[in-house]
Design an enzyme around this catalytic site. Sequence first.
Site, mmCIF file in Angstrom:
data_model
loop_
_atom_site.group_PDB
_atom_site.id
_atom_site.type_symbol
_atom_site.label_atom_id
_atom_site.label_comp_id
_atom_site.label_asym_id
_atom_site.label_seq_id
_atom_site.Cartn_x
_atom_site.Cartn_y
_atom_site.Cartn_z
ATOM 1 C CB SER A 142 15.775 82.318 82.361
ATOM 2 O OG SER A 142 14.995 82.609 83.509
ATOM 3 C CE1 TYR A 155 20.349 84.579 85.022
ATOM 4 C CE2 TYR A 155 17.987 84.868 85.370
ATOM 5 C CZ TYR A 155 19.074 84.043 85.160
ATOM 6 O OH TYR A 155 18.895 82.670 85.087
HETATM 7 N N1 LIG Z 1 18.491 77.595 88.841
HETATM 8 C C1 LIG Z 1 17.481 78.226 88.307
HETATM 9 O O1 LIG Z 1 16.442 78.422 88.948
HETATM 10 C C2 LIG Z 1 17.555 78.710 86.879
HETATM 11 C C3 LIG Z 1 16.396 79.268 86.304
HETATM 12 C C4 LIG Z 1 16.435 79.721 85.002
HETATM 13 C C5 LIG Z 1 17.606 79.635 84.258
HETATM 14 N N2 LIG Z 1 18.710 79.098 84.825
HETATM 15 C C6 LIG Z 1 19.919 79.049 83.999
HETATM 16 O O2 LIG Z 1 20.454 77.744 83.984
HETATM 17 C C7 LIG Z 1 21.878 77.815 83.858
HETATM 18 C C8 LIG Z 1 22.536 77.019 84.964
HETATM 19 O O3 LIG Z 1 22.175 77.591 86.204
HETATM 20 P P1 LIG Z 1 22.368 76.844 87.595
HETATM 21 O O4 LIG Z 1 21.216 77.226 88.412
HETATM 22 O O5 LIG Z 1 22.709 75.421 87.376
HETATM 23 O O6 LIG Z 1 23.626 77.675 88.150
HETATM 24 P P2 LIG Z 1 24.848 77.277 89.095
HETATM 25 O O7 LIG Z 1 25.236 78.546 89.759
HETATM 26 O O8 LIG Z 1 24.568 76.065 89.896
HETATM 27 O O9 LIG Z 1 25.975 76.887 88.006
HETATM 28 C C9 LIG Z 1 26.499 77.832 87.137
HETATM 29 C C10 LIG Z 1 27.914 77.402 86.779
HETATM 30 O O10 LIG Z 1 28.443 78.395 85.885
HETATM 31 C C11 LIG Z 1 29.780 78.663 86.259
HETATM 32 N N3 LIG Z 1 30.165 80.006 85.809
HETATM 33 C C12 LIG Z 1 29.794 81.201 86.341
HETATM 34 N N4 LIG Z 1 30.412 82.201 85.704
HETATM 35 C C13 LIG Z 1 31.176 81.631 84.737
HETATM 36 C C14 LIG Z 1 32.058 82.149 83.755
HETATM 37 N N5 LIG Z 1 32.291 83.466 83.668
HETATM 38 N N6 LIG Z 1 32.669 81.282 82.916
HETATM 39 C C15 LIG Z 1 32.470 79.947 83.026
HETATM 40 N N7 LIG Z 1 31.665 79.398 83.964
HETATM 41 C C16 LIG Z 1 31.023 80.228 84.800
HETATM 42 C C17 LIG Z 1 29.798 78.549 87.776
HETATM 43 O O11 LIG Z 1 31.110 78.360 88.277
HETATM 44 C C18 LIG Z 1 28.872 77.351 87.983
HETATM 45 O O12 LIG Z 1 29.600 76.145 87.984
HETATM 46 C C19 LIG Z 1 22.221 79.313 83.866
HETATM 47 O O13 LIG Z 1 22.304 79.772 82.527
HETATM 48 C C20 LIG Z 1 21.032 79.933 84.554
HETATM 49 O O14 LIG Z 1 20.859 81.294 84.230
HETATM 50 C C21 LIG Z 1 18.731 78.640 86.113
#
Ligand SMILES: NC(=O)c1ccc[n+]([C@@H]2O[C@H](COP(=O)([O-])OP(=O)(O)OC[C@H]3O[C@@H](n4cnc5c(N)ncnc54)[C@H](O)[C@@H]3O)[C@@H](O)[C@H]2O)c1
Length: 253
Positions: A142, A155
């Site tokens: 991130s 986080y």
């Molecule tokens: N959306 C953003 O703005 C953003 C920014 C920076 C980084 N990220 C990173 O990108 C990745 C995806 O994020 P996203 O925004 O698509 O999130 P999201 O919440 O849409 O999806 C995350 C998925 O992870 C699953 N999950 C949660 N806990 C879990 C566990 N213990 N075991 C297995 N699965 C689990 C959830 O059920 C969900 O399907 C993450 O690593 C997040 O930190 C996202």
Amino acid sequence: MTATYDVDGLVAVVTGGASGIGAATCRLLSDNGATVAVLDVNGEAAVSVAASLTGEARGFAVDVADSAAVRGAMGDVVRAFGRIDIAVNNAAIARHGAVADLSDEVWREVLAIDLDGVFYCMKAQIDAMLRTGGGSIVNLASTVGFVAIKGLSAYLAAKHGVVGLTRIGAVDYARSGIRVNAVAPGRIETPQLLADVTPEVTIEDLADRCPMGRLGDPDEVAHVIAFLASRASSFMTGAVVSVDGGYLAGAGR
Ligand SMILES: NC(=O)c1ccc[n+]([C@@H]2O[C@H](COP(=O)([O-])OP(=O)(O)OC[C@H]3O[C@@H](n4cnc5c(N)ncnc54)[C@H](O)[C@@H]3O)[C@@H](O)[C@H]2O)c1
């Protein structure tokens, strides 16, 4: 957006594949000919994403914070598809709280999923890849793997750790045919990000903090993941690639 990635015939595992960036990655890898194992704590949603993909795919329920469950799930994937060539360690949760406001329980919950989970997954994936001559791992870091955004202490610490795990994995396995890279998304329009929207901080505020003046789309991250996963990035390892509309290049807010 049309683009092709050299992943045809490869077996990919995507954690957190039931939603957001993970689901977009499953779709893109599948559309380019990869067999996809969709892993998620929400097993029903993982099965449903797998059923919607164009190529061979299967959904698996797994909590990445559970070391034995992760080992079992990666074993199930190898039994089902014979190998693991690509692993996208994407599952994570975000919780708010400055250090002094954060309970020990929330700290542990976030670190268990966002950092321990990546460690458990990499361990099992590397084991599998060593047996078949190598592979490509892509971790989800991130912008907060590099800079601080107020109130995201656990986080942020976890994502700094993911950057470290990516670099050490790259160096330790560089001569074993295993590449380890990461993407560092900025604010991407997914369910995780939408949880940050409050009466005080609107979606427009979040978009305005990005030099491009907008949020990213999950597909825009998935394309970079697919490139890093593919054979086309064969001399890249240990890289952490920003996909953030210019956020890190600027002062960041
Ligand atoms: N959306 C953003 O703005 C953003 C920014 C920076 C980084 N990220 C990173 O990108 C990745 C995806 O994020 P996203 O925004 O698509 O999130 P999201 O919440 O849409 O999806 C995350 C998925 O992870 C699953 N999950 C949660 N806990 C879990 C566990 N213990 N075991 C297995 N699965 C689990 C959830 O059920 C969900 O399907 C993450 O690593 C997040 O930190 C996202």
